[in-house]
Design a protein around this motif. Sequence first.
Motif, mmCIF file in Angstrom:
data_model
loop_
_atom_site.group_PDB
_atom_site.id
_atom_site.type_symbol
_atom_site.label_atom_id
_atom_site.label_comp_id
_atom_site.label_asym_id
_atom_site.label_seq_id
_atom_site.Cartn_x
_atom_site.Cartn_y
_atom_site.Cartn_z
ATOM 1 N N PHE A 95 94.744 -7.010 89.183
ATOM 2 C CA PHE A 95 93.323 -6.833 88.897
ATOM 3 C C PHE A 95 92.932 -7.564 87.619
ATOM 4 C CE2 PHE A 95 89.960 -4.643 86.631
ATOM 5 C CZ PHE A 95 88.950 -4.666 87.559
ATOM 6 N N ILE A 113 88.024 -15.053 86.958
ATOM 7 C CA ILE A 113 86.611 -15.249 87.313
ATOM 8 C C ILE A 113 85.761 -15.351 86.045
ATOM 9 C CG2 ILE A 113 84.622 -14.262 88.515
ATOM 10 C CD1 ILE A 113 86.531 -12.983 90.481
ATOM 11 N N LEU A 164 80.714 -23.403 92.591
ATOM 12 C CA LEU A 164 80.904 -22.186 93.389
ATOM 13 C C LEU A 164 82.036 -22.369 94.397
ATOM 14 C CD1 LEU A 164 77.256 -21.012 94.069
ATOM 15 C CD2 LEU A 164 79.023 -19.772 92.820
ATOM 16 N N VAL A 214 85.327 -22.083 92.479
ATOM 17 C CA VAL A 214 85.612 -20.698 92.086
ATOM 18 C C VAL A 214 86.009 -19.863 93.309
ATOM 19 C CG1 VAL A 214 84.563 -18.583 91.189
ATOM 20 C CG2 VAL A 214 84.168 -20.735 90.040
ATOM 21 N N PHE A 215 85.294 -20.091 94.399
ATOM 22 C CA PHE A 215 85.578 -19.341 95.617
ATOM 23 C C PHE A 215 86.981 -19.654 96.131
ATOM 24 C CE2 PHE A 215 85.200 -18.461 100.169
ATOM 25 C CZ PHE A 215 84.741 -17.162 100.101
ATOM 26 N N SER A 246 89.564 -18.025 93.867
ATOM 27 C CA SER A 246 89.670 -16.572 94.048
ATOM 28 C C SER A 246 90.463 -16.230 95.293
ATOM 29 C CB SER A 246 88.287 -15.940 94.177
ATOM 30 O OG SER A 246 87.513 -16.242 93.073
#
Lengths: 369, 324
Positions: A290, A297, A349, A352-353, A356
């Motif tokens: 976590f 992010i 984006l 980042v996507f 992740s």
Amino acid sequence: MAVTRLTSARQQERRVAYLMLLPATLLLILFTLLPFISAIRLSFTDQPLVPQLQADGTQRPADFVGTENYQRLLRLEFITLQPEIDSATGQPARDETGALVYPRARTILRGNEQYDGLSELNQFDLFGTRYLVAAGDPTFWRSLTNIFTFVLITVPVQTAIALGLALLVNQKLKAANFFRTVYFAPVVTSMAIVSVIWFFLYNPQEGLINNFLSIFQLGPFQWLDHPASSMVSIIIMSIWQGAGFQMIIFLAGLQDIPEELYEASALDGANIVQQFLFVTLPGLRNTTLFVAISTTILAFKLFVQVDVMTFGRGGPEDSTITPILHLVNEGFRGSQQVGYASAIAVVFLLIVFAISVAQRRILSGGQTA
Amino acid sequence: MTQAVISSAERDAAATRARTARLRKSVFKTLDYAVMIALAFFFAFPIIVMVVSSTKPDTQIAGDMRSVFAFIPRNFTFENYSCADFNQAGSLCSPQPGVNPGLFERLDFGRIFFNSVFVTASIVIFGLFVNSMAAFAMARLEFPGKKVFVTIVILLIIIPFEALAVPLLLQVNSFPWIDGSTSWTNSYHVQIFPFIADAFSIFLFYQFFIGIPKDFDEAALVDGAGYFRIYWRLIVPLSLPVFATVAILQALTHWGSFLWPLMTTRGFEFAPLPVAMQVFFGQAPRQWGDIMAFASLATIPVLIVFLLFQRWFVQSVASSGVKG
């Protein structure tokens, strides 16, 4: 009778559910989904921030420009450079150190229609040949290398420090509470405000940090004033501000590990290091996951401290420019090209996507997190 | 009786072992404290320097960075905080002749502080209702499309607001508002509404709510309670730790909010502290005394609030499952 009563109870439940979801859904559509869709749409236009007025006083509608913004943003050319020829000898010219002399990048790029709109990003030698890397938007590529450097250093270092802090304050000591408070204090400060303080502390001539390090015969360092150390300066203050928060999350994770596990391992003769490796770390697996994901992010969004400490420039020499700062500079300051800034937003984006998703896969060892 | 046969040599060896163990323990403990104190110094020094410098004459601050006086007040003065009309929001006090203008002559600090408090509090309070209600529906009610909602919320967590700020700015530039104006810029509501619904908050509530046994609701339903009543009377009281955690996370995020108010406010009428700090920082001549006073006033109240509630804070994070 029973069936209809059941259906009406179901319908009632549905109605309440949709009613309760309504405010959040409306707000998310209005302030996240719509801007998201319009970012994609605008990225194919030449939309300015302030609409231009036409002769008849109406606003000029933005033109569809196809993939022009993306071409400028992502265009990257590797150009082979030929050494300059000494006109007197007909041999390749050499400078006083004996190295080959190459033409200036600007001369090459300006003099060739095919390279229109390109600027120098980098030069490198490979197998005796000099290559010029030219890009439509070199600053964007620098912002990407900068942000990856920042993330790759900050996430592991900050996570490790936070874990260390949590272990320290988790000891059964009277002073543990006091230290926990001190380590956490930077978290409640706001970034823009402490950025100003760190700017003052980093001052190469009269700053406290250089004065302190000179006691140990270290420095003086240029900190924010030099491209080699500017990103390090940003990293240090970012960790200073962020580590305390992750410490709290680790602390919560530590307190969830059953005391019996430590007692049992102690009976088996495990020392502190072994207990850490075989009880603490496995027990903190989810917590670490976590912390790593949420820090990543957050780290990708790096903006405030750079904006304040470099006066919006991301300098020196683009050494601290980040995608968000570049986006803000293109879309809000300076040329105010919302269309182009939106293209930056879309590419950012996507990155980042992808990261992740990849991170979730890798860190959770193939299981879904 | 075995002790009787232990030779004196063995007894000495045992005593030595015990002594080394004790010594090792005390060395370890000293080291432990040394590390903790060094780290405490690292985490505290910028804040100490800030507060101490704010009480010094402007001309002395930079010079004191050369010595331990960076951390020690001397020539104590309130000059940087001068004309401290905390209560007169809206009025700037006039500079006195012959005295360097202090923070409060240069800007209306009270108003800016209020802006920050008002915007942050509004986002937190509205957000707690809106997000927890959405999460309650997703976690405890049955309806078609439930899975889609949950998936969308989890996807939305990844989207960084900063990336969408510019398109959103264009959007709110031409939003109507109830007072008849045709733009949202330079107002409180432009700083509040975009942040009330928050995917991560919904997700935290959702995770917590889904862990509460379902029998509770069913028993209440049988007793004739409606779903709103179950939410308000049953779930909310059982979920105070997660409410506290979400409130703290949202408060910290929006107290530090910088990019969006930078884009949407002009001047100091609606600007929050971080934006005003940046403007103040950029104004020539840069007077570090005033800057330190500004930074201290923006930081100390939050530090005090944190100190008052910190035990509670750690417990709520621990019990609300932020750790994933």
